[in-house]
Design an enzyme around this catalytic site. Structure first.
Site, short mmCIF file in Angstrom:
data_model
loop_
_atom_site.label_atom_id
_atom_site.label_comp_id
_atom_site.label_asym_id
_atom_site.label_seq_id
_atom_site.Cartn_x
_atom_site.Cartn_y
_atom_site.Cartn_z
N ALA A 9 -0.56 -1.79 -18.33
CA ALA A 9 -1.45 -1.33 -19.39
C ALA A 9 -2.63 -0.55 -18.81
CB ALA A 9 -1.97 -2.50 -20.21
N PHE A 11 -4.13 2.74 -16.28
CA PHE A 11 -3.98 4.20 -16.32
C PHE A 11 -2.64 4.66 -15.76
CE2 PHE A 11 -5.10 8.03 -13.53
CZ PHE A 11 -4.66 8.95 -14.46
N LEU A 36 -5.04 -7.50 -18.81
CA LEU A 36 -5.98 -6.86 -19.73
C LEU A 36 -7.42 -7.15 -19.33
CD1 LEU A 36 -4.23 -7.26 -23.22
CD2 LEU A 36 -4.10 -5.35 -21.60
N ASP A 58 -1.58 -12.94 -15.52
CA ASP A 58 -2.17 -12.59 -14.23
C ASP A 58 -1.12 -12.71 -13.13
OD1 ASP A 58 -3.78 -12.84 -11.72
OD2 ASP A 58 -5.45 -12.85 -13.14
N THR A 122 -2.59 3.31 -2.01
CA THR A 122 -3.55 4.41 -2.05
C THR A 122 -3.75 5.03 -0.68
OG1 THR A 122 -5.91 4.92 -2.44
CG2 THR A 122 -5.38 2.69 -1.78
N ASP A 123 -4.13 6.31 -0.67
CA ASP A 123 -4.45 6.97 0.61
C ASP A 123 -5.72 6.43 1.23
OD1 ASP A 123 -6.30 8.08 -1.17
OD2 ASP A 123 -5.72 10.16 -0.80
N GLU A 124 -6.53 5.69 0.47
CA GLU A 124 -7.79 5.18 1.01
C GLU A 124 -7.59 4.16 2.12
OE1 GLU A 124 -11.03 4.48 -1.75
OE2 GLU A 124 -9.90 5.46 -3.34
N TYR A 146 -12.44 -2.32 -1.35
CA TYR A 146 -11.24 -1.97 -2.11
C TYR A 146 -10.12 -1.51 -1.20
CZ TYR A 146 -8.04 1.23 -4.45
OH TYR A 146 -6.90 1.89 -4.83
N LYS A 150 -6.39 -3.24 -0.32
CA LYS A 150 -5.11 -2.56 -0.51
C LYS A 150 -4.34 -2.47 0.81
CE LYS A 150 -3.44 -1.01 -3.62
NZ LYS A 150 -2.49 -1.60 -4.59
N ARG A 210 -11.32 15.53 -1.71
CA ARG A 210 -10.20 14.71 -2.18
C ARG A 210 -9.02 15.61 -2.55
NH1 ARG A 210 -13.17 11.84 -0.01
NH2 ARG A 210 -14.15 9.92 -0.75
#
Length: 322
Positions: A9, A11, A36, A58, A122-124, A146, A150, A210
């Site tokens: 749910a 993006f 949510l 969860d 993620t590329d981060e 963050y 990841k 970016r």
């Protein structure tokens, strides 16, 4: 095929679910599990669909996962806390969801005998790069809580493949944009602020770079990894268009008919990575991936979506500022 989608749910997860449901030829049935939390939105998905089941829950709930997972052929794991500024303010929710939640999901997948497990990252996790582009062999050097959470979840997923033989594929994407992105992220934040006649905040000197990837291209890359990726491998998914934050701001100002007096310089973010750049040779050559949506067209369509969907984003912004 029965596909279990965590964070469906949100993006990117909801964009992926929409793509699955629109592909009638594949006929995949989809179970979405989403807690949510603040960025998950049930309205991002159809309220009813014959091939969609939605469960609020969860990924740290082991009992629920072991009840839901049997009978699914694959897992696509989007569920994550994903906002850098929030992780700097407080890292614990990121560790709980991104690290602990991923391990609970991996264990439940093994117990259920689920097939392919696509871990969306993620590329981060790579840190920052001054020149050139990251390949999948690049060392992980995350700089924010963050990104560190990841990176930890990536390693747990790959360890589940190497230790237990779980059919894991990891994808790492560049910065996504498109419709239904929560308005704390830079593009929807700037667009919605400008539509309301409010200034937009530009970090530091605006020279941080970016690579921008439309969410539809990202979802195509994820599906290729699901269908054709090699177990135990990592695939970078990029958009192929690098912009400094200042350049991006200029494009958004132009798209919204605003001038630079609508930009408010703010102090730079702590540990702000200077540049991200993904090498997508591997996924292009092995899986046939190529981004299809150019940044000009993608940004124009995204701005138009936010202009036409105030009823979606206005309550979210009101809630965050209440």
């Amino acid at each position: 095929m029965h596909i279990f989608v965590t964070g469906g749910a949100g993006f990117i997860g909801s964009a992926y679910v929409h793509a699955l449901l629109q592909d009638d030829s594949a006929g995949a049935t989809v179970t979405v599990l989403d807690a949510l939390s603040y960025s998950g939105n049930r309205d991002n998905l159809p309220q009813t669909h014959p091939r969609l089941r939605f469960v609020r829950g969860d990924i740290t709930d082991d009992h629920l996962l072991r009840e839901l997972l049997p009978g699914h052929d694959a897992i696509v794991h989007f569920a994550a806390e994903s906002h850098v500024d929030r992780s700097i303010a407080g890292a614990m929710p990121f560790v709980r969801t991104n690290v602990l939640g991923t391990q609970v999901l991996l264990d439940a997948a093994r117990a259920a005998g689920t097939g392919r497990f696509v871990h969306v990252s993620t590329d981060e996790v790579y840190g920052s790069i001054d020149e050139g582009s990251w390949t999948e062999k690049w060392p992980l050097e995350p700089n924010s809580p963050y990104a560190a959470s990841k990176a930890g979840s990536d390693l747990l997923a790959l360890a589940a493949h190497r230790t237990h033989g779980l059919d894991v594929v990891v994808t790492r994407c560049s910065n996504n944009y498109g419709p239904r992105q929560f308005p704390e992220k830079v593009i929807p934040l700037f667009v919605t602020n400008l539509m309301d006649g409010r200034q937009v905040p530009l970090y530091g000197d605006g020279a941080n770079v970016r690579d921008w990837l439309h969410v539809s291209d990202h979802c195509r890359g994820i599906q290729l990894a699901l269908e054709k990726g090699r177990a135990g491998e990592v695939y970078n998914i990029g958009g192929g268009t690098e912009l400094s934050n200042r350049e991006l701001t200029g494009r958004l100002l132009e798209a919204c008919g605003a001038d630079w007096d609508m930009v408010r310089p703010v102090a730079d973010r702590k540990g702000h990575d200077r540049r991200y750049s993904l090498d997508i040779t591997k996924i292009s050559e092995e899986l046939g991936y190529a981004p299809q949506i150019g940044l000009n067209d993608g940004l124009a369509a995204t701005v138009a979506w936010y202009r036409d969907n105030r009823s979606w984003w206005e309550p979210l912004k009101a809630r965050e500022t209440a």
